[in-house]
Write a protein that holds these residues in place. Structure first.
Motif, PDB file in Angstrom:
ATOM      1  N   THR A 101     107.072  82.120  18.397  1.00 15.97           N
ATOM      2  CA  THR A 101     107.516  82.824  19.491  1.00 15.97           C
ATOM      3  C   THR A 101     108.514  83.867  19.314  1.00 15.97           C
ATOM      4  OG1 THR A 101     107.050  80.872  20.746  1.00 15.97           O
ATOM      5  CG2 THR A 101     108.580  82.093  21.849  1.00 15.97           C
ATOM      6  N   ALA A 102     109.640  83.667  18.632  1.00 18.37           N
ATOM      7  CA  ALA A 102     110.525  84.562  17.990  1.00 18.37           C
ATOM      8  C   ALA A 102     109.783  85.795  17.490  1.00 18.37           C
ATOM      9  CB  ALA A 102     111.347  84.111  16.903  1.00 18.37           C
ATOM     10  N   LEU A 103     108.720  85.803  16.725  1.00 19.06           N
ATOM     11  CA  LEU A 103     108.101  86.961  16.642  1.00 19.06           C
ATOM     12  C   LEU A 103     107.621  87.875  17.709  1.00 19.06           C
ATOM     13  CD1 LEU A 103     106.832  89.120  14.625  1.00 19.06           C
ATOM     14  CD2 LEU A 103     104.839  87.833  14.285  1.00 19.06           C
ATOM     15  N   PHE A 104     107.297  87.217  18.731  1.00 20.74           N
ATOM     16  CA  PHE A 104     106.355  87.708  20.165  1.00 20.74           C
ATOM     17  C   PHE A 104     107.326  88.345  20.816  1.00 20.74           C
ATOM     18  CE2 PHE A 104     105.317  87.611  24.542  1.00 20.74           C
ATOM     19  CZ  PHE A 104     104.037  88.396  24.513  1.00 20.74           C
ATOM     20  N   CYS A 105     108.655  87.537  20.968  1.00 22.78           N
ATOM     21  CA  CYS A 105     109.865  88.364  21.681  1.00 22.78           C
ATOM     22  C   CYS A 105     110.215  89.448  21.003  1.00 22.78           C
ATOM     23  CB  CYS A 105     110.839  87.175  21.638  1.00 22.78           C
ATOM     24  SG  CYS A 105     110.262  85.441  22.797  1.00 22.78           S
ATOM     25  N   VAL A 106     110.613  89.405  19.691  1.00 22.15           N
ATOM     26  CA  VAL A 106     111.317  90.600  18.939  1.00 22.15           C
ATOM     27  C   VAL A 106     109.974  91.919  19.087  1.00 22.15           C
ATOM     28  CG1 VAL A 106     111.897  91.625  16.732  1.00 22.15           C
ATOM     29  CG2 VAL A 106     112.649  89.292  17.294  1.00 22.15           C
ATOM     30  N   LEU A 107     108.879  91.735  18.904  1.00 29.32           N
ATOM     31  CA  LEU A 107     107.801  92.497  19.100  1.00 29.32           C
ATOM     32  C   LEU A 107     107.738  93.456  20.340  1.00 29.32           C
ATOM     33  CD1 LEU A 107     105.364  94.236  17.973  1.00 29.32           C
ATOM     34  CD2 LEU A 107     103.712  92.283  18.753  1.00 29.32           C
ATOM     35  N   MET A 108     107.896  92.278  21.603  1.00 27.17           N
ATOM     36  CA  MET A 108     107.853  92.936  22.634  1.00 27.17           C
ATOM     37  C   MET A 108     109.197  93.801  23.182  1.00 27.17           C
ATOM     38  SD  MET A 108     105.109  92.085  24.074  1.00 27.17           S
ATOM     39  CE  MET A 108     105.407  92.813  25.559  1.00 27.17           C
ATOM     40  N   ALA A 109     110.243  93.276  22.578  1.00 25.60           N
ATOM     41  CA  ALA A 109     111.423  94.151  22.921  1.00 25.60           C
ATOM     42  C   ALA A 109     111.771  95.352  22.223  1.00 25.60           C
ATOM     43  CB  ALA A 109     112.560  93.097  22.529  1.00 25.60           C
ATOM     44  N   ALA A 112     108.361 100.833  21.588  1.00 25.06           N
ATOM     45  CA  ALA A 112     109.391 101.876  21.804  1.00 25.06           C
ATOM     46  C   ALA A 112     109.240 102.421  23.429  1.00 25.06           C
ATOM     47  CB  ALA A 112     109.111 103.295  20.845  1.00 25.06           C
ATOM     48  N   LEU A 113     108.095 103.126  23.723  1.00 28.32           N
ATOM     49  CA  LEU A 113     108.115 103.683  24.760  1.00 28.32           C
ATOM     50  C   LEU A 113     107.807 102.601  26.022  1.00 28.32           C
ATOM     51  CD1 LEU A 113     108.192 106.447  26.498  1.00 28.32           C
ATOM     52  CD2 LEU A 113     105.767 106.688  26.210  1.00 28.32           C
ATOM     53  N   PHE A 114     107.189 101.621  25.435  1.00 27.94           N
ATOM     54  CA  PHE A 114     106.936 100.669  26.346  1.00 27.94           C
ATOM     55  C   PHE A 114     108.189  99.890  27.114  1.00 27.94           C
ATOM     56  CE2 PHE A 114     105.657  95.840  26.502  1.00 27.94           C
ATOM     57  CZ  PHE A 114     104.716  95.884  27.409  1.00 27.94           C
ATOM     58  N   SER A 319     109.865  95.506  13.600  1.00 26.50           N
ATOM     59  CA  SER A 319     110.285  95.058  14.922  1.00 26.50           C
ATOM     60  C   SER A 319     111.631  95.121  14.983  1.00 26.50           C
ATOM     61  CB  SER A 319     109.493  94.022  15.597  1.00 26.50           C
ATOM     62  OG  SER A 319     107.957  94.398  15.170  1.00 26.50           O
ATOM     63  N   LEU A 320     112.535  94.302  14.301  1.00 25.32           N
ATOM     64  CA  LEU A 320     113.803  93.987  14.550  1.00 25.32           C
ATOM     65  C   LEU A 320     114.517  95.448  14.151  1.00 25.32           C
ATOM     66  CD1 LEU A 320     115.743  91.669  14.974  1.00 25.32           C
ATOM     67  CD2 LEU A 320     115.873  91.511  12.539  1.00 25.32           C
ATOM     68  N   ALA A 321     114.040  96.160  13.135  1.00 21.69           N
ATOM     69  CA  ALA A 321     114.538  97.342  12.799  1.00 21.69           C
ATOM     70  C   ALA A 321     114.710  98.436  14.114  1.00 21.69           C
ATOM     71  CB  ALA A 321     114.000  98.092  11.587  1.00 21.69           C
ATOM     72  N   THR A 322     113.523  98.483  14.743  1.00 18.77           N
ATOM     73  CA  THR A 322     113.183  99.070  15.823  1.00 18.77           C
ATOM     74  C   THR A 322     114.061  98.609  16.924  1.00 18.77           C
ATOM     75  OG1 THR A 322     110.905  99.680  15.075  1.00 18.77           O
ATOM     76  CG2 THR A 322     111.513 100.080  17.490  1.00 18.77           C
ATOM     77  N   VAL A 324     117.104  97.417  16.951  1.00 10.82           N
ATOM     78  CA  VAL A 324     118.406  97.686  16.747  1.00 10.82           C
ATOM     79  C   VAL A 324     118.405  99.101  17.243  1.00 10.82           C
ATOM     80  CG1 VAL A 324     120.030  98.363  14.904  1.00 10.82           C
ATOM     81  CG2 VAL A 324     118.855  96.178  14.652  1.00 10.82           C
ATOM     82  N   LEU A 325     117.423 100.165  16.794  1.00  8.96           N
ATOM     83  CA  LEU A 325     117.527 101.447  16.924  1.00  8.96           C
ATOM     84  C   LEU A 325     117.145 101.696  18.579  1.00  8.96           C
ATOM     85  CD1 LEU A 325     117.502 104.586  16.173  1.00  8.96           C
ATOM     86  CD2 LEU A 325     114.840 104.317  15.908  1.00  8.96           C
ATOM     87  N   LEU A 326     116.572 101.053  19.180  1.00 11.19           N
ATOM     88  CA  LEU A 326     116.230 101.017  20.686  1.00 11.19           C
ATOM     89  C   LEU A 326     117.607 100.609  21.283  1.00 11.19           C
ATOM     90  CD1 LEU A 326     112.819  99.883  21.295  1.00 11.19           C
ATOM     91  CD2 LEU A 326     113.370 102.107  21.330  1.00 11.19           C
ATOM     92  N   SER A 327     118.116  99.821  20.787  1.00 11.85           N
ATOM     93  CA  SER A 327     119.502  99.330  21.595  1.00 11.85           C
ATOM     94  C   SER A 327     120.503 100.456  21.392  1.00 11.85           C
ATOM     95  CB  SER A 327     119.880  98.050  20.738  1.00 11.85           C
ATOM     96  OG  SER A 327     119.016  96.916  21.152  1.00 11.85           O
ATOM     97  N   PHE A 328     120.759 100.876  20.413  1.00 11.61           N
ATOM     98  CA  PHE A 328     121.473 102.283  20.315  1.00 11.61           C
ATOM     99  C   PHE A 328     121.151 103.195  21.581  1.00 11.61           C
ATOM    100  CE2 PHE A 328     122.152 106.438  18.663  1.00 11.61           C
ATOM    101  CZ  PHE A 328     123.717 106.606  18.915  1.00 11.61           C
ATOM    102  N   LEU A 329     119.933 103.418  21.477  1.00 10.32           N
ATOM    103  CA  LEU A 329     119.486 104.661  22.287  1.00 10.32           C
ATOM    104  C   LEU A 329     119.624 104.303  23.803  1.00 10.32           C
ATOM    105  CD1 LEU A 329     116.242 105.693  20.231  1.00 10.32           C
ATOM    106  CD2 LEU A 329     118.353 106.860  20.565  1.00 10.32           C
TER     107      LEU A 329
END
Length: 558
Positions: A101-109, A112-114, A319-322, A324-329
């Protein structure tokens, strides 16, 4: 507590957190230009609008009835996105998902554009929700054709089509992947129910002379091909999934599509990719157009990860790296000082306040900018409109009656055109756009005059043309306020050149009576320009306004 129970709690906790974060983002971020335009749609609810079906306007209206400001416009975006995530989770029926489940949540979050559609209210926001509902209900229908699956399938198809027209691609490619489904009477029942639900919009199209479809399919000017259109499209198509895109597409190509549902997901990805690839040959494609592929790609990548441990670990890391980047943006969308660029959510309240002060609170008319007009009206509370003409495009301000609210009023007219007259000016930070304004004490727009060329095609050797001029207004219009032009267009309907048009002397000091039409023949000058043209139209510039879209387009004889 069982593993499954813990997993379910984690998933629902993630949905609650996701919704709260998106609501906070919705409240804290200034509108972007398209959101302001859809807010303008919602001021007058209808079964359709020039650019899109009405779903986005309905959700904006519902939100603004509950809350003011940006939160009202976007309120339902957060819940629609949460619903999208929920139905994607429901679509995955492998019990191994409860251990991941954790993988699914991180992937969904992290897609990028989604994730933009978790807080921006745009037509793609409800589109993604109803598309996820459609995929889930389609899978349910394949397993059991009961009344619930039929009804949800119908609602999801209608909901997608009420969101964006290109939802038909998802429906069409799913059918193409499983032609046997056309032999099922219950699928036809779902389709008929969806059509009945969609019929108010179809009737609206009929009542409005199919204006929207004619523009998108016939009248819209395409661009000369540029290689970067295709390269940008391909880069955007793969990059839309975030830093994990190489892994996600690896999973897509390696995943074994055994079932009709899996084959459907595959055909959707290939079909949408090819469709918009072809589209890139004559226009720049927008990044969100192929976004529907993100849903099948997420389902396939996650299913593949469940069976491949090494892949799963790398997918989680990327996905986790993305994320972090999306959170900054996402923070940069709110706080301009840390943003690497000036974005369209930055500084809107500032330029609106400056314009409001300089325009002395008058209604504002923007030349060729529906987004500026909508944004100004949203933040100032003052009426604004877009007066559209070449080289711009038609939009909702051409279709509705906004023009009548400004006629004979004292207004400010704004243009970003170089060399435009100016009593004052201001600059919008985004794209460093400079606007110049003049005060007009009696604004007289006649954008809805209609020119219909009598010839089905124009002879390039002709020195004159005939047309019918319709005046739909309740007042007469003086010819002295109008200037007629002929436009030559290439095969993509882009303007090549302008021809001089001369009216007969009897019209020069005349008037067009209210609610009437005149048969007019005009002389064309510089007709050698017709030799290079594929199409031709007559257009009108009235008073201070530039050439509009009053004339129909007809081909030039070869």
């Amino acid at each position: 507590m069982s593993q499954k129970r813990k997993s379910v709690n984690l998933f629902y906790g993630f949905l609650i957190l996701l919704t709260l974060v998106n609501l906070i983002q919705s409240f804290a971020t200034e509108l972007i230009l398209d959101e302001a335009y859809y807010w303008y749609f919602s001021k007058n609810l209808d079964w359709g609008y020039f650019d899109h079906p009405p779903m986005v306007a309905f959700f904006v209206k519902a939100g603004t009835l509950l809350f003011g400001g940006e939160l009202g416009v976007r309120f339902f975006a957060s819940f629609l996105f949460t619903g999208t995530v929920y139905f994607l989770w429901r679509t995955i029926d492998d019990d191994l998902k409860y251990k991941n489940t954790a993988l699914f949540c991180v992937l969904m979050a992290s897609v990028a554009l989604f994730n933009v559609y978790g807080f921006f209210m745009l037509p793609d926001t409800p589109l993604l929700f109803f598309a996820a509902l459609f995929l889930w209900s389609y899978k349910q229908f394949l397993e059991k054709e009961n009344i619930i699956s039929i009804l949800i399938l119908a609602v999801s198809m209608a909901g997608m089509m009420y969101s964006k027209y290109h939802a038909v691609l998802l429906i069409g490619f799913i059918i193409l992947s499983n032609l046997k489904i056309l032999g099922k009477k219950n699928f036809w029942l779902a389709g008929i129910l969806a059509l009945l639900l969609y019929s108010p919009h179809l009737y609206w199209l009929y009542e409005n002379d199919f204006n929207s479809l004619r523009y998108h399919l016939v009248e819209r000017a395409n661009s000369k091909y540029k290689i970067n259109y295709t390269l940008d499209y391909v880069a955007g198509f793969f990059g839309v999934m975030g830093l994990a895109f190489p892994l996600i597409f690896k999973a897509f190509f390696k995943y074994e599509k055994k079932t009709a549902f899996d084959r459907g997901l595959s055909v959707v990805v290939y079909g949408i990719f090819v469709f918009f690839l072809i589209s890139s040959f004559n226009r720049r494609t927008q990044a969100q157009w192929p976004l529907l592929v993100s849903l099948p790609l997420i389902i396939i990548a996650f299913n593949y990860a469940l069976k491949h441990e090494k892949f799963k670990k790398w997918l989680f890391r990327f996905s986790l790296a993305t994320l972090v980047l999306l959170s900054f943006l996402r923070i940069a969308l709110v706080e301009e000082r840390i943003s690497p660029i000036v974005y369209e959510s930055h500084g809107n309240k500032e330029w609106v306040a400056e314009l409001h002060q300089k325009s002395e609170g008058r209604p504002v008319v923007f030349r060729n900018s529906y987004s500026e007009a909508s944004m100004y009206s949203f933040y100032s509370g003052v009426e604004a409109m877009s007066a559209n003409g070449y080289p711009f495009r038609k939009n909702q301000y051409d279709l509705d009656s906004s023009e009548s609210n400004f006629r004979h009023k004292k207004v400010v007219y704004l243009s970003s055109q170089k060399g435009a007259d100016s009593s004052f000016g201001y600059t919008r930070k985004f794209r460093n756009l400079k606007w110049k304004g003049i005060f007009v004490d009696d604004f007289r727009p006649w954008r809805k005059l209609k020119v219909t060329l009598q010839e089905e095609e124009i002879d390039p050797g002709s020195n004159s043309v005939s047309f019918k001029l319709d005046n739909p207004y309740n007042e007469e219009v003086a010819f002295g306020e109008l200037k007629f032009y002929g436009l030559t267009l290439n095969r993509k309907k882009a303007v090549l050149d302008t021809l001089k048009v001369e009216l007969e002397n009897r019209f020069l000091n005349g008037r067009i009576p209210a609610k009437s039409s005149l048969e007019i023949r005009v002389d064309l000058k510089d007709t050698e320009k017709l030799q290079q043209a594929e199409f031709f139209r007559i257009t009108i510039a009235e008073n201070i306004l530039s050439m509009g879209f009053q004339g129909n387009i007809v081909p030039v004889k070869e």
